[in-house]
Design a protein around this motif. Structure first.
Motif, PDB file in Angstrom:
ATOM      1  N   SER A  85     -23.101 -52.388   3.677  1.00  0.00           N
ATOM      2  CA  SER A  85     -24.076 -53.335   4.164  1.00  0.00           C
ATOM      3  C   SER A  85     -23.448 -54.153   5.264  1.00  0.00           C
ATOM      4  N   GLU A  95     -28.341 -62.249  15.742  1.00  0.00           N
ATOM      5  CA  GLU A  95     -29.593 -62.178  14.984  1.00  0.00           C
ATOM      6  C   GLU A  95     -29.899 -63.498  14.325  1.00  0.00           C
ATOM      7  N   GLU A 102     -38.165 -58.877   6.508  1.00  0.00           N
ATOM      8  CA  GLU A 102     -37.961 -57.550   7.078  1.00  0.00           C
ATOM      9  C   GLU A 102     -37.349 -56.651   6.025  1.00  0.00           C
ATOM     10  N   LYS A 104     -34.790 -53.549   5.706  1.00  0.00           N
ATOM     11  CA  LYS A 104     -33.839 -52.726   6.457  1.00  0.00           C
ATOM     12  C   LYS A 104     -33.155 -51.759   5.497  1.00  0.00           C
ATOM     13  N   ILE A 106     -30.478 -48.757   5.070  1.00  0.00           N
ATOM     14  CA  ILE A 106     -29.367 -48.045   5.714  1.00  0.00           C
ATOM     15  C   ILE A 106     -28.762 -47.075   4.716  1.00  0.00           C
ATOM     16  N   THR A 124     -33.349 -57.165   2.525  1.00  0.00           N
ATOM     17  CA  THR A 124     -34.628 -57.831   2.771  1.00  0.00           C
ATOM     18  C   THR A 124     -34.401 -59.195   3.424  1.00  0.00           C
TER      19      THR A 124
ATOM     20  N   TYR B   3     -39.278 -50.051   9.743  1.00  0.00           N
ATOM     21  CA  TYR B   3     -37.936 -50.126   9.166  1.00  0.00           C
ATOM     22  C   TYR B   3     -36.944 -49.417  10.066  1.00  0.00           C
ATOM     23  N   GLN B   4     -35.730 -49.856   9.967  1.00  0.00           N
ATOM     24  CA  GLN B   4     -34.689 -49.215  10.762  1.00  0.00           C
ATOM     25  C   GLN B   4     -34.489 -47.792  10.310  1.00  0.00           C
ATOM     26  N   GLU B   6     -32.627 -44.502   9.197  1.00  0.00           N
ATOM     27  CA  GLU B   6     -31.447 -44.321   8.357  1.00  0.00           C
ATOM     28  C   GLU B   6     -30.328 -43.736   9.164  1.00  0.00           C
TER      29      GLU B   6
END
Lengths: 348, 476
Positions: A85, A95, A102, A104, A106, A124, B3-4, B6
């Motif tokens: 993260s 940012e 939001e 996000k 990953i 979030t 959303y970003q 992946e």
């Protein structure tokens, strides 16, 4: 003499589209215990299964929710011992805190002991950070349901993939601010709404700001409040499979949870060992030391013992609930256009 | 997408995380739930299917011998619970009884088999399509492997064999076996195997290939693939060879040992079927054969997948129908219950009406009795009154006589009084004396009027407690 079997002439299980003469098929055939006179090798199926799963690998999607500054990113990095993260500490980033919540996601691929895991961390940012936080859980709920929808779409295809990509949220860590008093209305609202669609694991963040007594008291109060408000966090009582499960989970539910954690990705030398910790003027807080905080309990719980169960509860219960509701409410699967998305939210 | 995207990055771990226990977690869950494995045996009657099953699983499943006189092929599934260590296996063995026995080995041989296999797929599909489903609890009856028993003629495959396997190869994993392999010599066997395989290839029959993509088992699997079809011998009888008891068939010329790899391929079969590829057979059934069935079925029903940018879903109508059925079912149940309730109400109503009628009757009856009584009492009263009147008249007559006699004998008044008294005493003390029935009635009654001025009123008034009769002068 060998075992005698009894035949069950049964009808077909469910609705047959064409009326045909019903062939003899087993519905719930009688099982007979056959006594074994020698080794057959059935138990090798465990090894066979293990090999196959190692080959295919695993998916795991974990969401972190909580106000900014509670140490979410740090904790996730500590859990998975890597920079999964992006840290939002140190206000030298460009940012700003987002104006709305939001989402996000990953993804990373990590490997350990031959086991490949595709780990997705869903952050979030913006949750609970506004002046008016009304309904700030809605984008989160929407995201979770969208993942269920995605999976359902794939499942319903005629020609479907061998392995449907699983983006559903398996676990949601909810960070409680260590005020020492009680849960905030926002905490209760969020957990009330979301505990019905996803596995929520509440954690008390930055637990190093409380003494042991304060911690115990706070935990008790939080547990009480959750109970009073009817919030079922993971592991949910109703999904305990057997007595063994129940006793194990009862202990976790009534004593350990919510886990009071401290996160860190810095290492320090303590007693000749390198440990993860936080350095303060009054001492080094060792993250993995059970007398300092409950991080190790959380890690063992989420990763080493209940990871598969988190996925199964998500798949067999939360997803099935979503699916059933979806198929029932709308009498089928109407197209998901931009306008109908809103309609669906209100239906759900 | 808001959303970003992946970013799949390979990360290195800074220490032991612990998710390497995942396979164990998963396996332990499966162990708790148990496994199913379903074998279909196709071959002529008497070719040794049951014996082979018994040999494979070290137990005696079957006691009855199959008859050769079946009129058609029928499928007979039997399920057994086997346990080894902590593994619970639900094993289902399906026999195609009567296969190859008919004189006319026409199309009637294969369709029942295909139908059975399809039905298991259908059942699974139906469960999968349910709105409220429980797939993780579902007893999987889909056939994971079909052992096709080839008659050991030593020449080639029969046309029935080819036809059958061709029809089944897209529905199930086929492993061809040469049965009763001890009836063929080694060299003949070798030629036989080659002939069979080439016939299968030239006819486009796709038998199950042991998977060679996993390095751990690739080598052994590819070696085994070359030994197909397995020439097996089955036996549950034990023969002493050397100083050991082994499963074997004893002939005058020697002993064929089942587990001796130079005698037959039984060990290879067991190894491949159970100890190495059982899970793969299950997986192939689910991901390949079942998916194919599902796809064909849904397309048959008129559904199509759409390309990503057009909107409607393929299974909308199915779900619409399902939902209608579901709601219809609910409605039907509701109607049933309502009907039951209505019936019950009617019943109870009828009962109550009946009771009411009875009560009414009783009431009428009682009323009549009461009236009857009243009438009788009224009669009696009349009688009594008549008597009274008669008595009064007599009294008057007697008094007149008395007063006449009093004038005549005025010296003896006392006596008369005494007499009078005596007479009354006598009357009172001798209830048996029948002076007048009314008096008798009254003394017998032994009651005393409280507030009434006349004895008639006393009798009529039921609220008076009449204890002893007192008479006014006037009465006497």
């Amino acid at each position: 003499a060998g075992p005698v079997e009894s035949k069950n002439e049964a009808a077909m299980s469910e609705l047959v589209p064409e009326p045909r003469q019903k062939p003899v098929v087993p519905m719930k055939p009688m099982g007979i215990n056959a006594s074994l006179l020698g080794y057959i090798g059935i138990d090798t199926i465990i090894e066979q299964m293990r090999k196959k799963t190692m080959k295919t690998g695993f998916d795991f999607n974990i969401m972190v929710v909580g106000q900014s500054g509670l140490g979410k990113s740090t904790l996730v990095n500590t859990l998975f011992k890597s920079q999964v993260s992006r840290k939002s500490s140190g206000w030298n980033r460009e940012e700003k805190i987002p104006k709305t919540v939001e989402i996000k996601a990953i993804g990373h691929v990590i490997e350990e002991g031959g086991v490949k895991m595709k780990l997705t961390v869903i952050d979030t940012p913006g949750f609970g950070d506004q002046i008016n936080n009304e309904n700030c859980w809605e984008p989160i709920e929407k995201y979770i349901n969208e993942q269920y929808e995605k999976f359902l779409k794939e499942e319903v295809n005629i020609a479907r993939k061998k392995r449907i990509p699983d983006t559903r949220v398996h676990c949601c860590l909810y960070f409680i601010s260590p005020t020492g008093h009680s849960l905030r209305p926002l905490d209760l609202e969020f957990m009330k709404h979301l505990s019905k669609v996803v596995n929520i694991i509440p954690v008390i963040a930055k637990a190093d700001t409380m003494t042991l007594e304060e911690k115990t008291e706070f935990k008790q109060r939080v547990r009480k409040e959750l109970e009073v408000n009817g919030i079922e966090f993971y592991p949910q009582k109703e999904f305990d499979e057997d007595l063994e499960d129940k006793t194990e989970n009862d202990k976790i539910r009534q004593e350990s949870m919510p886990f009071a954690v401290v996160g860190s990705d810095k290492e320090y030398q303590v007693n000749g060992k390198r440990v993860l910790g936080r350095k303060t003027p009054w001492g080094i807080i060792e993250v993995e030391n059970l007398t300092h905080c409950e991080f190790a309990l959380l890690r063992d719980f989420v990763i080493r013992t209940h990871l598969q169960d988190l996925k199964e509860v998500t798949h067999n219960i939360h997803y099935e609930t979503y699916r059933a509701k979806r198929l029932n409410d709308n009498g089928g699967l109407p197209p998901m256009t931009a306008e109908t998305e809103e309609n669906h939210e209100s239906n759900l | 997408s808001p959303y970003q995207n992946e970013e799949k990055r390979n990360l290195s771990l800074g220490g032991h995380v612990g998710f390497d226990s995942l396979p164990d977690q998963l396996v332990s869950k499966s162990v708790t739930q148990g496994f199913s494995f379903n074998i279909l045996c196709v071959g002529e009657t008497g070719i040794g299917k049951s014996t082979l099953m018994n040999t494979l699983f070290n137990t005696t499943f079957e006691t009855e011998e199959a008859s050769h006189y079946e009129s058609a092929v029928r499928l007979r599934p039997r399920t057994y619970d086997l346990q080894e260590s902590n593994v619970h296996l639900k094993l289902t063995i399906v026999d195609a009884v009567g296969f190859g026995d008919q004189i006319n080995k026409d199309e009637r041989q294969v369709p029942p088999i295909v139908e059975y296999i399809d039905t298991q797929f259908e059942n699974y599909l139906q469960e999968e399509l349910k709105i409220r489903r429980s797939l993780f609890n579902y007893h999987d009856t889909r056939i994971h492997v079909c052992l096709y028993f080839i008659t050991p003629t030593g020449h080639s495959l029969k046309s029935l064999d080819l036809v059958t396997m061709k029809k089944l190869d897209s529905k199930v994993n086929i492993i061809p076996i040469i049965a009763k392999a001890d009836t063929i010599s080694k060299s003949e066997l070798h030629k036989f195997k080659i002939k069979i395989m080439s016939e299968l290839v030239s006819n486009g029959v796709q038998i199950y290939q042991f998977p060679t993509d996993d390095e751990a088992v690739a080598e052994i699997n590819s070696v085994m693939n070359a030994h197909l079809p397995f020439a097996v011998v089955g036996s549950t009888e034990e023969v002493k060879v050397g100083n050991k008891l082994v499963r074997a068939r004893q002939y005058p010329w020697g002993v064929v040992q089942v587990e001796n790899e130079s005698h037959c391929d039984f060990v290879k079969l067991r190894e491949m079927l159970i100890r190495v590829n059982m899970e793969d057979l299950r997986e192939q059934t689910h991901t390949r054969h079942y998916e194919l069935y599902r796809r064909c079925k849904l397309e048959e029903m008129g559904f199509k997948d759409t390309d990503p940018d057009s909107q409607p879903f393929s299974l909308q109508e199915t779900y619409e129908t399902k939902r209608k059925e579901f709601l219809g079912e609910l409605q039907r149940k509701e109607e049933e219950m309502r009907q039951m309730f209505v019936n019950k109400v009617k019943e109870t109503e009828a009962e109550l009406k009946e009771k009411e009628r009875e009560l009414h009757e009783k009431f009428e009856h009682l009323k009549r009795i009461h009236q009857e009584e009243k009438r009788k009492v009224e009669e009696k009263r009349k009688e009594l009154e008549d008597e009274m009147n008669a008595f009064n008249r007599r009294k008057v007559a007697v008094e007149t006589l008395q007063s006449q006699s009093l004038q005549a004998t005025s010296q003896q008044p006392l006596k008369k009084d005494k007499d009078k008294k005596n007479r009354s005493v006598i009357t009172a003390n001798q209830p048996g004396v029948c002076l007048s029935s009314s008096k008798v009635m009254i003394t017998k009654a032994n009651v005393e009027p409280l507030n009434c001025t006349s004895w008639w009123q006393a009798i009529q008034c039921c609220s008076c407690l009449v204890k002893s009769a007192t008479w006014r002068e006037g009465f006497l």
